[in-house]
Design a protein around this motif. Structure first.
Motif, short mmCIF file in Angstrom:
data_model
loop_
_atom_site.label_atom_id
_atom_site.label_comp_id
_atom_site.label_asym_id
_atom_site.label_seq_id
_atom_site.Cartn_x
_atom_site.Cartn_y
_atom_site.Cartn_z
N ASP A 91 0.82 -1.22 0.00
CA ASP A 91 0.00 0.00 0.00
C ASP A 91 0.85 1.27 0.00
O ASP A 91 0.39 2.31 -0.47
N LEU A 92 2.07 1.19 0.51
CA LEU A 92 2.94 2.38 0.57
C LEU A 92 3.74 2.60 -0.71
O LEU A 92 4.25 3.69 -0.93
N LEU A 93 3.83 1.58 -1.53
CA LEU A 93 4.60 1.71 -2.76
C LEU A 93 3.80 2.49 -3.80
O LEU A 93 2.57 2.49 -3.78
N PRO A 94 4.49 3.15 -4.73
CA PRO A 94 3.77 3.86 -5.80
C PRO A 94 2.86 2.91 -6.58
O PRO A 94 3.13 1.70 -6.65
N GLN A 95 1.81 3.44 -7.16
CA GLN A 95 0.81 2.64 -7.88
C GLN A 95 1.43 1.65 -8.86
O GLN A 95 1.02 0.51 -8.93
N TYR A 96 2.42 2.08 -9.63
CA TYR A 96 3.02 1.21 -10.64
C TYR A 96 4.47 0.86 -10.27
O TYR A 96 5.33 0.78 -11.14
N ALA A 99 6.09 -1.92 -12.35
CA ALA A 99 6.17 -1.78 -13.81
C ALA A 99 7.58 -2.14 -14.28
O ALA A 99 8.57 -1.69 -13.70
N GLY A 100 7.63 -2.99 -15.29
CA GLY A 100 8.92 -3.41 -15.83
C GLY A 100 9.60 -4.51 -15.03
O GLY A 100 10.71 -4.90 -15.35
N LYS A 101 8.95 -5.01 -14.01
CA LYS A 101 9.54 -6.04 -13.15
C LYS A 101 9.01 -7.43 -13.51
O LYS A 101 7.88 -7.59 -13.94
N THR A 102 9.86 -8.42 -13.26
CA THR A 102 9.44 -9.81 -13.32
C THR A 102 9.23 -10.24 -11.87
O THR A 102 10.07 -9.96 -11.01
N VAL A 103 8.10 -10.89 -11.60
CA VAL A 103 7.72 -11.20 -10.21
C VAL A 103 7.42 -12.68 -10.06
O VAL A 103 6.76 -13.29 -10.91
N LEU A 104 7.93 -13.24 -8.95
CA LEU A 104 7.64 -14.63 -8.56
C LEU A 104 6.88 -14.60 -7.25
O LEU A 104 7.44 -14.25 -6.22
N LEU A 122 -3.02 -12.63 -4.26
CA LEU A 122 -1.74 -11.97 -4.46
C LEU A 122 -1.51 -11.53 -5.91
O LEU A 122 -1.12 -10.39 -6.17
N ARG A 123 -1.75 -12.42 -6.85
CA ARG A 123 -1.50 -12.09 -8.27
C ARG A 123 -2.26 -10.84 -8.73
O ARG A 123 -1.68 -9.99 -9.41
N PRO A 124 -3.53 -10.65 -8.37
CA PRO A 124 -4.23 -9.44 -8.83
C PRO A 124 -3.59 -8.14 -8.34
O PRO A 124 -3.50 -7.18 -9.09
N VAL A 125 -3.13 -8.11 -7.09
CA VAL A 125 -2.51 -6.87 -6.60
C VAL A 125 -1.16 -6.64 -7.27
O VAL A 125 -0.82 -5.50 -7.60
N LEU A 126 -0.40 -7.71 -7.51
CA LEU A 126 0.88 -7.55 -8.20
C LEU A 126 0.65 -7.05 -9.62
O LEU A 126 1.37 -6.18 -10.11
N SER A 127 -0.36 -7.57 -10.26
CA SER A 127 -0.70 -7.14 -11.62
C SER A 127 -1.16 -5.69 -11.63
O SER A 127 -0.76 -4.91 -12.50
N SER A 128 -1.97 -5.30 -10.66
CA SER A 128 -2.47 -3.92 -10.62
C SER A 128 -1.34 -2.92 -10.36
O SER A 128 -1.47 -1.75 -10.68
N HIS A 133 5.77 -9.15 -15.90
CA HIS A 133 5.69 -10.60 -16.07
C HIS A 133 5.62 -11.24 -14.69
O HIS A 133 6.56 -11.15 -13.91
N ILE A 134 4.48 -11.85 -14.39
CA ILE A 134 4.34 -12.60 -13.14
C ILE A 134 4.43 -14.07 -13.51
O ILE A 134 3.54 -14.60 -14.17
N VAL A 135 5.54 -14.69 -13.13
CA VAL A 135 5.73 -16.10 -13.46
C VAL A 135 4.82 -16.95 -12.58
O VAL A 135 4.37 -16.48 -11.52
#
Length: 185
Positions: A91-96, A99-104, A122-128, A133-135
């Motif tokens: 919640d404290l991180l910027p909205q995007y 962006a540009g990150k690969t996430v596991l 978890l996946r929906p919040v990481l995507s938002s 790329h969410i592996v």
């Protein structure tokens, strides 16, 4: 290779989730990645709960996310979702911020009833947050993680193999992303 931020969303100092992340961190480091661990529980509660974006610890955590090419996010499952501690950081991180990150995404829990927490919570919040790329992530049962008296983590053979595969997929995605950026940069 890539810089990877390994984020543990567990509030426990003796967390199996954090130990699992450090176990996977070693595999990523052996593959040549620079891995930086971040245990959210070490950030000041008053800064997290008070949404103090200027607190030095929050500024540092935000900078670590910004600098990382890949992010491993691990959380215990509580009430069929990721931990509130992890949520407070996200919640404290910027909205995007992703962006540009690969996430596991990774999760641990006591019951197979929570196996879908990664995909439905978890996946929906990481995507938002803009993750490029969410592996495919992995859910590991607590019973498959054994911590010895000296703190060493042992993962049961089946889950260990699956975790190695998703970690290697993440590593390959990071390497592919770097090659693509080099070719187009």
């Amino acid at each position: 290779m890539a810089t990877v931020l390994s984020v543990s969303g567990s509030p426990s100092a003796t967390s199996r989730t954090a130990r699992l992340l450090r176990h996977l961190d070693a595999r990523l480091a052996a593959q040549g990645h620079e891995v930086i661990p971040l245990d959210v529980r070490t950030l000041p509660a008053e800064a997290l709960l008070g949404a103090d974006l200027r607190h030095p610890a929050v500024v540092r955590a935000t900078a670590l996310v910004e600098q990382a090419e890949g992010i491993v996010v691990g959380t215990p499952v509580y009430k069929a979702a990721y931990s509130g501690l992890l949520k407070s950081l996200l919640d404290l991180l910027p909205q995007y911020a992703l962006a540009g990150k690969t996430v596991l995404p990774l999760a641990t829990g006591g019951s197979t009833a929570h196996v879908l927490a990664i995909d439905y919570a978890l996946r929906p919040v990481l995507s938002s947050m803009g993750a490029t790329h969410i592996v495919p992530g992995w859910f590991t049962l607590d019973k498959d993680l054994t911590v010895t008296d000296d703190g060493t983590l042992t993962v049961a053979p089946g889950p260990a193999e699956a975790l190695a595969q998703v970690t290697d997929q993440f590593s390959a995605a990071l390497s592919g992303r770097r090659a693509l950026l080099a070719a187009t940069g």
